[in-house]
Design a protein around this motif. Structure first.
Motif, short mmCIF file in Angstrom:
data_model
loop_
_atom_site.label_atom_id
_atom_site.label_comp_id
_atom_site.label_asym_id
_atom_site.label_seq_id
_atom_site.Cartn_x
_atom_site.Cartn_y
_atom_site.Cartn_z
N ALA A 84 0.84 -1.20 0.00
CA ALA A 84 0.00 0.00 0.00
C ALA A 84 0.87 1.25 0.00
N VAL A 85 0.26 2.35 -0.39
CA VAL A 85 0.91 3.66 -0.28
C VAL A 85 0.63 4.20 1.12
N LEU A 86 1.67 4.63 1.80
CA LEU A 86 1.53 5.21 3.14
C LEU A 86 1.15 6.68 2.99
N CYS A 87 -0.03 7.05 3.49
CA CYS A 87 -0.53 8.43 3.41
C CYS A 87 -0.59 9.01 4.82
N ALA A 88 -0.02 10.17 4.98
CA ALA A 88 -0.05 10.84 6.28
C ALA A 88 0.04 12.34 6.06
N HIS A 89 -0.37 13.08 7.07
CA HIS A 89 -0.30 14.54 7.01
C HIS A 89 1.10 14.93 7.48
N ASN A 90 1.90 15.50 6.56
CA ASN A 90 3.34 15.68 6.75
C ASN A 90 3.98 14.29 6.88
N VAL A 91 3.91 13.55 5.79
CA VAL A 91 4.28 12.14 5.81
C VAL A 91 5.74 11.90 6.17
N ARG A 92 6.60 12.87 5.91
CA ARG A 92 8.02 12.67 6.25
C ARG A 92 8.22 12.46 7.74
N PHE A 93 7.40 13.13 8.55
CA PHE A 93 7.50 12.96 9.99
C PHE A 93 7.18 11.52 10.36
N ASP A 94 6.01 11.04 9.97
CA ASP A 94 5.58 9.68 10.33
C ASP A 94 6.48 8.63 9.68
N HIS A 95 6.80 8.82 8.40
CA HIS A 95 7.66 7.86 7.71
C HIS A 95 9.03 7.81 8.35
N VAL A 117 -0.66 16.88 3.15
CA VAL A 117 -0.43 18.33 3.14
C VAL A 117 -0.22 18.80 1.71
N LYS A 118 0.63 18.10 0.97
CA LYS A 118 0.89 18.45 -0.43
C LYS A 118 -0.37 18.27 -1.27
N LEU A 119 -1.15 17.24 -0.96
CA LEU A 119 -2.41 17.02 -1.68
C LEU A 119 -3.35 18.21 -1.48
N SER A 120 -3.42 18.70 -0.25
CA SER A 120 -4.26 19.84 0.04
C SER A 120 -3.77 21.09 -0.69
N ARG A 121 -2.47 21.28 -0.74
CA ARG A 121 -1.92 22.45 -1.44
C ARG A 121 -2.27 22.44 -2.92
N LEU A 122 -2.21 21.27 -3.54
CA LEU A 122 -2.53 21.17 -4.95
C LEU A 122 -4.01 21.36 -5.22
N LYS A 171 -10.35 13.90 -10.42
CA LYS A 171 -9.29 14.86 -10.15
C LYS A 171 -8.50 14.46 -8.90
N LEU A 172 -9.18 13.95 -7.90
CA LEU A 172 -8.49 13.51 -6.68
C LEU A 172 -7.49 12.41 -7.00
N GLU A 178 -0.16 12.27 -9.47
CA GLU A 178 0.87 13.27 -9.78
C GLU A 178 1.90 13.37 -8.66
N LEU A 179 1.42 13.35 -7.41
CA LEU A 179 2.34 13.40 -6.27
C LEU A 179 3.23 12.16 -6.21
N LEU A 180 2.65 11.01 -6.49
CA LEU A 180 3.46 9.78 -6.48
C LEU A 180 4.49 9.80 -7.60
#
Length: 460
Positions: A84-95, A117-122, A171-172, A178-180
């Motif tokens: 699976a893709v790991l999704c988190a808000h500010n994923v670098r912190f959790d990852h 976070v990046k998803l929300s910005r886009l 679009k979602l 696009e982010l991946l």
């Protein structure tokens, strides 16, 4: 949104993955848009939870004393993350925390990640803030337990539902894809690079087909900076060219930004990478040397900085790559301050100079201005260009602390002698005899660092 993804949130004892630990894990796994697993657990961090963190999360030492250790839940967590893709808000912190915890168990976590976070910005570029609190307020999302793992996961779930309604699932999904895609590396580079790149200050080197680097760069976050080279749209041809040529990446971690700047400047001069246009070796730097005699002809002479003694730096003005550049700069100073080009040695002749006839010179050349006054005006005009004498009686150490290392950078007469992390190395540099060689980049870096005074200065 994706074929398989896991919304995850962690609570921790602090913000540093190297030294802090996980206290709670919450996740929801989706496959083909359907929730297939919801899992949460407290984790005994094997360390004290500070009152500050207790106030934020509500998790205290008593709550986690009988909770499983991370090693006890690691296998189950890997099963939930598998494929699976790991999704988190500010994923670098959790990852980052997950990678550190698994690393302590001898396991290398390899996981595709997506930052919401990046998803929300886009999806919502018109908004400035994209933290969870901002998203809750913006979309009127109910949160049952803010700063608890599952509570924050449920906020992410609600945000994705809102985004799908407002923008449409197509679009979602396209934005997530696009982010991946932005995390992909050029052909020829090992995909493991994504996992190995450290989020630490340091220097990185791009290589092509041979042992000479194509490019040397520095950053306070090596991972972020290296990946940015591959994530850009390459609007400049040079960026595209570098990316196409890269076959191998190396990096050297430093304690902080100052150490990275010093190392970058040194490596560029030593290895001369073809795509670094700045910080190249200055082979024939020169400067203007002012005569101590106000009546001397000429008042200024060019001095080769490579042959200058360290005690004479304070008597020199400007640093120039060529005689032509030095003369052009001096002409500008003369015109701006009505100085005599003849007295400065810019023009030959005796008597009134041409500039005096044009009223651009006050006439020291023809007796209308006293030599002492002209000399004083010249010194005032040059003062902003004056090189600085070494302000210390001996060597200087600048101490820099990082997450897991501390070093002392040692200098003498603006020359960089090296960086050490122990007393033995420091003692060796104390005894090192200076072989003076003026380096403009080191001079500028050190001057800026001393004036900022954010790092501890040690007179050795």
């Amino acid at each position: 949104m994706l074929p398989a993804y896991v919304l995850l949130d962690l609570e921790t004892t602090g913000a540093t993955a190297v030294s802090d630990r996980i206290t709670e894990i919450g996740l929801v796994r989706y496959e083909n848009g359907i929730e297939v697993k919801r899992w949460q657990t407290l984790v005994n961090p094997e360390m004290h939870i500070t009152p500050f963190i207790q106030r934020i999360t509500g998790i205290d030492d008593e709550m986690v004393k009988d909770a499983p250790l991370f090693k006890d839940v690691a296998h189950e967590l890997l099963e939930h993350l598998h494929g699976a893709v790991l999704c988190a808000h500010n994923v670098r912190f959790d990852h980052g925390f997950l990678k550190s915890e698994f690393k302590r168990l001898g396991i290398t976590l390899r996981q595709k990640v997506l930052c919401t976070v990046k998803l929300s910005r886009l999806l919502y570029p018109e908004h400035k803030s994209h933290g969870l609190d901002a998203i809750i307020a913006r979309h009127a999302i109910h949160c049952s337990a803010r700063h608890r793992a599952m509570g924050d996961v449920e906020v992410m779930e609600a945000f994705l539902d809102v985004a799908a309604r407002e923008h449409g699932m197509v679009k979602l999904e396209a934005t997530a894809a696009e982010l991946l895609k932005s995390q992909s590396l050029p052909l020829g580079l090992d995909a493991q690079l994504l996992d190995d790149l450290p989020e630490q200050p340091g220097v990185y080197l791009f290589y092509g087909e041979n042992a000479l680097p194509l490019y040397v760069g520095k950053s306070t976050n090596i991972r972020s900076r290296v990946l940015s080279h591959f994530n850009s749209d390459h609007s400049r041809a040079r960026g595209m060219r570098i990316t196409q040529e890269i076959k191998h990446v190396e990096w050297i971690e430093t304690a902080g930004e100052f150490g990275a700047l010093l190392l970058e400047a040194r490596l560029i001069k030593e290895r001369q990478p073809i795509h670094n246009r700045q910080l190249r070796r200055e082979r024939q730097l020169c400067a203007w040397q002012l005569s101590p005699d106000p009546a001397a002809q000429p008042l200024l002479n060019l001095a080769d900085l490579n042959e200058t003694q360290p005690d004479a730096l304070g008597e020199l003005f400007g640093t120039y790559r060529s005689k032509r550049q030095a003369i052009a700069a001096l002409r500008q100073i003369a015109e701006a301050h009505q100085l005599c080009p003849q007295a400065l040695g810019l023009e030959p002749g005796a008597g009134a100079c041409f500039s005096q006839q044009l009223k651009r010179c006050k006439g020291v050349c023809c007796g209308k201005e006293a030599p002492a006054l002209h000399y004083l005006r010249l010194k005032q005009a040059l003062i902003s260009h004056q090189l600085k004498s070494w302000p210390y009686p001996g060597k200087l150490g600048i101490q820099e602390h990082g997450q897991d290392k501390s070093v002392i950078h040692v200098f003498e007469h603006w020359c960089y002698l090296g960086s050490v992390s122990d007393e033995a190395g420091l003692e060796s540099l104390r005894e090192t005899r200076l072989q003076f060689s003026f380096d403009l980049d080191t001079y500028k870096l050190l001057q800026k660092q001393i004036s900022k005074s954010k790092l501890k200065l040690l007179q050795l």
